[in-house]
Design an enzyme around this catalytic site. Structure first.
Site, PDB file in Angstrom:
ATOM      1  N   ARG A  80       0.859  -1.190   0.000  1.00 23.84           N
ATOM      2  CA  ARG A  80       0.000   0.000   0.000  1.00 23.84           C
ATOM      3  C   ARG A  80       0.893   1.237   0.000  1.00 23.84           C
ATOM      4  O   ARG A  80       1.738   1.399   0.878  1.00 23.84           O
ATOM      5  CB  ARG A  80      -0.893   0.001   1.246  1.00 23.84           C
ATOM      6  N   HIS A 124      -2.887  11.004   0.793  1.00 25.33           N
ATOM      7  CA  HIS A 124      -2.329  10.808   2.142  1.00 25.33           C
ATOM      8  C   HIS A 124      -1.727  12.146   2.592  1.00 25.33           C
ATOM      9  O   HIS A 124      -0.529  12.252   2.847  1.00 25.33           O
ATOM     10  CB  HIS A 124      -1.302   9.674   2.143  1.00 25.33           C
ATOM     11  N   GLU A 170      -7.190   8.591   6.566  1.00 30.02           N
ATOM     12  CA  GLU A 170      -7.441   9.223   7.867  1.00 30.02           C
ATOM     13  C   GLU A 170      -7.955  10.651   7.771  1.00 30.02           C
ATOM     14  O   GLU A 170      -7.321  11.588   8.258  1.00 30.02           O
ATOM     15  CB  GLU A 170      -6.176   9.171   8.721  1.00 30.02           C
ATOM     16  N   ASN A 302      -7.095   2.094   9.953  1.00 31.58           N
ATOM     17  CA  ASN A 302      -5.750   2.140  10.497  1.00 31.58           C
ATOM     18  C   ASN A 302      -5.934   1.981  11.992  1.00 31.58           C
ATOM     19  O   ASN A 302      -6.562   2.819  12.643  1.00 31.58           O
ATOM     20  CB  ASN A 302      -5.075   3.480  10.188  1.00 31.58           C
ATOM     21  N   TYR A 304      -4.281   1.475  15.667  1.00 25.24           N
ATOM     22  CA  TYR A 304      -3.105   1.529  16.529  1.00 25.24           C
ATOM     23  C   TYR A 304      -3.462   1.311  17.994  1.00 25.24           C
ATOM     24  O   TYR A 304      -2.674   0.742  18.744  1.00 25.24           O
ATOM     25  CB  TYR A 304      -2.389   2.886  16.384  1.00 25.24           C
ATOM     26  N   GLU A 382      -3.399  -0.077   8.147  1.00 23.22           N
ATOM     27  CA  GLU A 382      -2.198   0.224   8.952  1.00 23.22           C
ATOM     28  C   GLU A 382      -2.345  -0.404  10.322  1.00 23.22           C
ATOM     29  O   GLU A 382      -3.430  -0.383  10.901  1.00 23.22           O
ATOM     30  CB  GLU A 382      -1.994   1.730   9.162  1.00 23.22           C
TER      31      GLU A 382
HETATM   32  C1  BGP Z   1      -1.145   7.229  10.798  1.00 29.18           C
HETATM   33  C2  BGP Z   1      -0.763   7.781   9.451  1.00 29.18           C
HETATM   34  C3  BGP Z   1       0.580   7.373   8.979  1.00 29.18           C
HETATM   35  C4  BGP Z   1       1.617   7.196  10.068  1.00 29.18           C
HETATM   36  C5  BGP Z   1       1.082   6.503  11.290  1.00 29.18           C
HETATM   37  C6  BGP Z   1       2.005   6.523  12.472  1.00 29.18           C
HETATM   38  O1  BGP Z   1      -1.944   8.157  11.456  1.00 29.18           O
HETATM   39  O2  BGP Z   1      -1.685   7.400   8.461  1.00 29.18           O
HETATM   40  O3  BGP Z   1       0.962   8.239   7.952  1.00 29.18           O
HETATM   41  O4  BGP Z   1       2.357   8.305  10.286  1.00 29.18           O
HETATM   42  O5  BGP Z   1      -0.140   7.042  11.705  1.00 29.18           O
HETATM   43  O6  BGP Z   1       1.909   7.736  13.125  1.00 29.18           O
HETATM   44  P1  BGP Z   1       3.130   8.497  13.718  1.00 29.18           P
HETATM   45  O7  BGP Z   1       4.040   8.711  12.558  1.00 29.18           O
HETATM   46  O8  BGP Z   1       2.578   9.762  14.270  1.00 29.18           O
HETATM   47  O9  BGP Z   1       3.700   7.636  14.766  1.00 29.18           O
END
Ligand code: BGP
Length: 482
Positions: A80, A124, A170, A302, A304, A382
């Site tokens: 991607r 992006h 995002e 995405n 996290y 992600e």
């Molecule tokens: C997401 C974005 C990415 C990437 C990732 C990690 O929000 O889509 O581009 O950056 O987060 O975030 P960070 O770089 O702030 O740790």
């Protein structure tokens, strides 16, 4: 006694990894590319960690063949990546730049030559600065036509080879940071009214691009990628449960409902009306949302972390800005919206050095919510761990990254067994890359890149980490050996 028969990942599951143009490409002013809003923003003192820029990034622009070869050796099924609008239309509209189109022809063909499925993100975050100058970019409804013109140019050029499209990355993050937190371009703070207006324009851009793609390529798979941070009630107090509902409506469903149903959540709209913050919605807009929603093929997320949500009285904390961009653990302030909710750190879960909660089960939880609320296939576009990596004798041992990814994939597998239709899992990220606000020290990749914050540091050598070899085996066994 009945034992659940586990299905595991489908045979055609797309094991992938992701990047974004500004974070990897570099070559910021080459071959006709004009500056994006990020090329300007990073030059404003104090905006990025140690004033890092993506001028050179990890120079994927000149190393793409080597990068894709390493992907092929790993057995990656999908890559991607995003396309830089400023390479295609340097001024945002007007003249198309053939050299920019050719770069992505090469990248796509390189992937395909190894059987790697290209998954393309149209946007992006690197808006052409020219559009900011012409009419304030996303703030003006004119952006919608320029966006669709750009997207259609990509669909026509690459649609014969690219079958997976992510329209926006995002939307919730770039708009919140751009208009509420001043930490992304255009650097505005607390402009709630404009935040919702900009989002309305972005929804229209997403919807019209989806419809345009389906006209051209009805079989293409399309959706947008949402930064999904599901909210858990902090306690069993009813006011915390209600606060979690408010959080989930205003921070999550506000976007996903539009992508999937073509409508805004009712409670959110009632809240915005009470504050006179509703966007200007023109006749026909909601029809376009609905038509696009019926054509969307997946919910991209995405993932996290999750958020804890606690009731926050009207005289409580009011602070939306809660970032730790230094990697000094424990420095993230609590965020909250007075009268609705606040987000304390979850006491049951560990966190990364940047204070991002680590919650593998939250990934299964996210998939389950999407499946029961929208009944759509899911692409995890992600998921990954930002960490400090140390080069030792030419190697990087990153057991912490392996353990992070392993625990998330285990939970994803359970989500699949629960009946969620998951099409792909992309880690963030493939190589190390520029973290927008955190410089180069916060590393995410399977492949280490020899460079640091200083633009002239390092050789840009690519070094596969231990996690690279681990993921290779995950792919080989289709997620059976973790
Ligand atoms: C997401 C974005 C990415 C990437 C990732 C990690 O929000 O889509 O581009 O950056 O987060 O975030 P960070 O770089 O702030 O740790």
């Amino acid at each position: 006694m009945y034992f659940k028969e586990l299905k595991g990942f489908p045979k055609d599951f797309l094991w992938g990894s992701a990047s974004a143009a500004y974070q990897v490409e570099g070559a910021w002013n080459e071959d006709g590319k004009a500056p994006s809003v990020w090329d300007y923003f990073v030059r404003i003192p104090g905006k990025t960690f140690k004033a890092t820029t993506g001028d050179k990034a990890v120079d994927h622009y000149h190393h793409y063949q080597e990068d894709v070869r390493l992907m092929a050796e790993m057995g990656l099924k999908t890559y991607r990546f995003s396309i830089a609008w400023t390479r295609i239309y340097p001024q945002g509209n007007g003249e198309v730049n053939e050299a920019g189109l050719v770069f992505y022809d090469h990248l796509i063909d390189e992937c395909l030559s190894y059987g790697i499925v290209p998954m393309v993100t149209v946007y992006h975050w690197d808006l052409p600065q020219a559009l900011e100058d012409q009419y304030h970019g996303w703030e003006n409804r004119r952006i919608v036509d320029d966006f669709v013109n750009y997207a259609v140019t990509l669909f026509k050029r690459y649609g014969d080879r690219v079958k997976h499209w992510i329209i926006l990355n995002e939307q919730n993050v770039f708009t919140a940071h751009g208009w509420m937190l001043a930490s992304h371009p255009p650097g505005k703070s607390n402009d709630m009214k404009m935040f919702y207006q900009v989002n309305h324009h972005a929804f229209l851009a997403h919807a019209k691009a989806v419809l345009a793609l389906k006209e051209l390529y009805p079989d293409a798979k399309v959706g947008s990628s949402f930064a999904y941070t599901p909210g858990y009630a902090y306690s069993d107090k009813p006011e915390d449960a209600m606060a979690a509902l408010d959080y989930n409506d205003l921070q999550c469903f506000y976007w996903m409902d539009v992508y999937a149903y073509g409508r805004y959540p009712k409670a959110s709209m009632a809240y915005l009306e009470s504050l006179k913050l509703t966007p200007d919605i023109k006749a026909g807009d909601l029809d376009i949302f609905k038509q696009a929603a019926s054509k969307v093929d997946f919910m991209g997320i995405n993932y996290y972390q999750t958020a804890d949500v606690e009731y926050n009285p009207i005289d409580g904390i009011h602070n939306m800005n809660g970032e730790n961009n230094t990697g000094e653990k424990g420095t993230k302030p609590i965020t909250g919206v007075a009268g609705l909710y606040k987000n304390p750190q979850n006491k049951n879960l560990p966190a990364t050095d940047w204070d991002w909660t680590i919650d593998p089960m939250g990934l299964r939880y996210a998939c389950r919510i999407i499946t029961s609320r929208y009944d759509l296939p899911i692409i995890i576009s992600e998921n990954g761990l930002g960490a400090f990596d140390k080069l030792e004798n030419g190697q990087i041992h990153d057991p912490y990254r392996i353990s992070y990814l392993k625990s998330h994939i285990e939970e994803l597998k359970k989500a699949v067994d629960d009946g969620c239709e998951v099409l792909a899992y992309c880690t963030w990220s493939y190589t190390d890359l520029l973290s927008w606000l955190n410089g180069y020290q916060k590393r995410y990749g399977f492949v280490y890149i020899d460079r640091e914050e200083d633009e002239n540091s390092g050789t840009l050598k690519r070094i596969p980490k231990d996690s690279y070899y681990w993921y290779k085996q995950v792919i080989e066994t289709n997620g059976e050996e973790l």
